[in-house]
Design an enzyme around this catalytic site. Structure first.
Site, short mmCIF file in Angstrom:
data_model
loop_
_atom_site.label_atom_id
_atom_site.label_comp_id
_atom_site.label_asym_id
_atom_site.label_seq_id
_atom_site.Cartn_x
_atom_site.Cartn_y
_atom_site.Cartn_z
N TYR A 153 -5.11 47.83 1.96
CA TYR A 153 -5.07 46.43 2.41
C TYR A 153 -4.82 46.35 3.92
O TYR A 153 -5.48 45.60 4.64
CB TYR A 153 -3.97 45.72 1.62
CG TYR A 153 -3.77 44.26 1.89
CD1 TYR A 153 -4.61 43.30 1.33
CD2 TYR A 153 -2.72 43.81 2.68
CE1 TYR A 153 -4.40 41.95 1.56
CE2 TYR A 153 -2.50 42.47 2.91
CZ TYR A 153 -3.34 41.53 2.35
OH TYR A 153 -3.13 40.20 2.59
N LYS A 157 -7.32 44.88 6.77
CA LYS A 157 -6.93 43.77 7.65
C LYS A 157 -7.01 44.18 9.12
O LYS A 157 -7.39 43.37 9.98
CB LYS A 157 -5.53 43.27 7.29
CG LYS A 157 -5.45 42.59 5.91
CD LYS A 157 -6.42 41.43 5.76
CE LYS A 157 -6.05 40.50 4.61
NZ LYS A 157 -7.10 39.47 4.41
#
Ligand code: NAD
Length: 245
Positions: A153, A157
């Site tokens: 994640y 990002k």
């Protein structure tokens, strides 16, 4: 402020995405409500219509370029323009590096990073033609500072932040801006899944002393989509109560 504008919001059936859809609609925009969860998207489209604005539901995956191109074509056919693209769809598959599977890695990178690429690519040509566009990517503070258990994640990002800057540089000449927001700890289904210990740990690091609300994120996205932000591009705005400064 957004009267006559057409906005696509991905993952708009979720906590932050639905708040973004409502905020942009309350300012006058027509909304394409995208979410893999079709009933959730339909419920949000009904809320947009209750605000007196037009809505279209799309249940394609952001990681599917052909589906996103079809979504954009559908909006162009019905409304003639696509002005605002909010790349918000997301998922988590948390695990420490030692235990993270290839599937967990690939899925999270596909939805966030490939998804932002596919949606940006799908709107680029029409926005270039109309010489107007506002692309807003939902990143995260963990894309800046890292987060144990979120290699997939946080990498996605961080990638979205780099994609934001490249998009901003490539498209500025056509009056298309691209910015990102980096929310911290926002109360949604995604953060509900965290245990009480992780939650307390996060809260102890927020100078403003409270978790964020989806509306805190939606308000900044509305600003970035509005004429007030016409001279802002390539930026990452943190919405985190001061967690990262
Ligand atoms: P959420 O789970 O409520 O919403 C995410 C939505 O995305 C869901 O409705 C889901 O069905 C949809 N989605 C998932 N995969 C999809 C796909 N392939 N195509 C289309 N839609 C898909 O979560 P949220 O908290 O509202 O998160 C929204 C965004 O904000 C995400 O990008 C997330 O990473 C980011 N974010 C959230 C927080 C937080 O604290 N909640 C913090 C930083 C960033």
């Amino acid at each position: 402020m957004l009267e006559g504008r057409v906005a696509i919001v991905t993952g708009a059936g979720g906590g932050i995405g639905s708040a973004i859809a409502r905020r942009l609609a309350s300012s006058g925009a027509k909304i394409v409500v995208n979410d893999l969860d079709e009933p959730a998207a339909q419920a949000v489209a009904a809320e947009v219509e209750a605000l007196g604005r037009e809505a279209m539901v799309n249940a394609g995956s952001v990681a599917d370029l052909a589906a996103m191109e079809a979504m954009v074509a559908g909006a162009l056919e019905r409304w003639g323009t696509v002005d605002i693209m909010v790349n918000n769809a997301g998922i988590t598959r948390d695990s420490l590096l030692l235990k993270m599977t290839e599937e967990q890695w690939d899925l999270v990178i596909a939805v966030h990073l490939r998804g932002a690429f596919c949606c940006t690519k799908a709107v680029t040509r029409p926005m270039m033609k109309q010489r107007y566009g506002r692309i807003i990517n939902v990143a995260s503070v963990v894309g800046v500072m890292g987060s144990p258990g979120q290699a997939n994640y946080s990498a996605a990002k961080g990638g979205i932040i780099a994609l934001t800057k490249t998009t901003a540089r490539e498209l500025a000449g056509r009056n298309i801006t691209c910015n990102a927001v980096a929310p911290g700890f926002i109360e949604t289904r995604m953060t509900e899944a965290l245990g009480p210990a992780v939650r307390e740990e996060y809260l102890s690091r927020i100078p403003l002393g409270r978790p964020g609300l989806p509306e805190d994120v939606a308000n900044v996205i509305h600003f970035l989509a509005s004429p007030d932000a016409d001279y802002i591009t390539g930026q990452v705005i943190h919405i985190d109560g001061g967690m990262v400064m």
